[in-house]
Write a protein that holds these residues in place. Structure first.
Motif, PDB file in Angstrom:
ATOM      1  N   ASN A  85     -49.034  -3.261 -20.108  1.00  0.00           N
ATOM      2  CA  ASN A  85     -47.576  -2.911 -20.304  1.00  0.00           C
ATOM      3  C   ASN A  85     -47.091  -2.118 -21.072  1.00  0.00           C
ATOM      4  N   ILE A  87     -43.696  -1.240 -23.125  1.00  0.00           N
ATOM      5  CA  ILE A  87     -42.289  -1.374 -22.860  1.00  0.00           C
ATOM      6  C   ILE A  87     -41.603  -0.452 -24.190  1.00  0.00           C
ATOM      7  N   THR A  89     -38.117   0.447 -25.967  1.00  0.00           N
ATOM      8  CA  THR A  89     -36.841  -0.211 -26.618  1.00  0.00           C
ATOM      9  C   THR A  89     -36.212   0.687 -27.645  1.00  0.00           C
ATOM     10  N   GLU A  94     -34.173  -3.304 -24.358  1.00  0.00           N
ATOM     11  CA  GLU A  94     -35.124  -2.829 -23.536  1.00  0.00           C
ATOM     12  C   GLU A  94     -34.784  -1.749 -22.575  1.00  0.00           C
ATOM     13  N   SER A  97     -39.883  -0.963 -18.764  1.00  0.00           N
ATOM     14  CA  SER A  97     -41.063  -1.590 -18.689  1.00  0.00           C
ATOM     15  C   SER A  97     -42.179  -0.999 -17.764  1.00  0.00           C
ATOM     16  N   SER A  98     -43.185  -0.415 -17.934  1.00  0.00           N
ATOM     17  CA  SER A  98     -44.003  -0.307 -17.179  1.00  0.00           C
ATOM     18  C   SER A  98     -44.707  -1.229 -16.003  1.00  0.00           C
ATOM     19  N   GLN A  99     -44.740  -2.296 -16.365  1.00  0.00           N
ATOM     20  CA  GLN A  99     -44.873  -3.520 -15.417  1.00  0.00           C
ATOM     21  C   GLN A  99     -43.617  -3.742 -14.651  1.00  0.00           C
ATOM     22  N   THR A 100     -42.627  -3.670 -15.059  1.00  0.00           N
ATOM     23  CA  THR A 100     -41.605  -3.977 -14.207  1.00  0.00           C
ATOM     24  C   THR A 100     -41.461  -2.752 -13.058  1.00  0.00           C
ATOM     25  N   TRP A 124     -42.994   8.211 -17.906  1.00  0.00           N
ATOM     26  CA  TRP A 124     -41.760   7.578 -17.790  1.00  0.00           C
ATOM     27  C   TRP A 124     -40.679   8.769 -17.693  1.00  0.00           C
TER      28      TRP A 124
END
Length: 162
Positions: A85, A87, A89, A94, A97-100, A124
């Motif tokens: 992950n 994240i 910020t 935030e 997030s790469s996981q989300t 991203w």
């Protein structure tokens, strides 16, 4: 003369015992030597590399460099979004997030030989959340890399959007 025979016999026994105890050289098991293990914090260095400055609205590469520092065993690590992950910020906000956002593959196993380095890049799109509609604004951002399985220590990188 008897003393000489006893001395000669003692020397012969000493030499024979020395050879018997040293035995044949111990053979190293190549399968055991090369059998991979899960990467651990003690032997996996991870570095997060992001261009120090990028343009608002541009695609930002989030490059992760990995190095298996072990000289004993190869290791494997999952670099999919299920385990890795990143994240981004800005202050306490935030941004992504790469996981989300499920960036890249869900699961992707990499095998790193002893003292091997490799890298992978997540992209991203520069937007808030998973889309590109609401662009992140100009400013300073911090990206934090973590592994769910704790294969490597947490890493951070600071960058700006102009």
């Amino acid at each position: 003369m008897i003393a000489g025979i006893i001395l000669l016999a003692a020397a012969a026994l000493y030499l024979l015992n020395g050879r018997a105890s040293s035995g044949a050289p111990v053979q190293e098991d190549p399968v055991e030597k090369w059998a991979p293990v899960a990467c651990e914090q003690s032997s996996l260095d991870a570095e997060l590399e992001i261009p120090s400055s990028s343009s608002v609205g541009s695609e930002i590469p989030l490059k992760v460099n990995l190095h298996n520092t072990s000289d004993a065993k190869p290791c494997y690590v999952d670099v999919g979004w299920d385990n890795v992950n990143v994240i981004v910020t800005s202050g306490d906000d935030e941004i992504v997030s790469s996981q989300t956002c499920e960036m890249g593959d869900q699961n992707k196993q990499l095998l790193l030989d002893r003292d091997m380095e490799t890298s992978f890049t997540l992209s991203w799109r520069g937007g808030r959340g998973c889309g590109t509609g609401d662009l992140a604004q100009a400013g300073t951002y911090k990206a934090t890399l973590t592994f769910s399985d704790q294969a490597a220590d947490e890493e951070t990188a600071v960058f700006t959007l102009e």
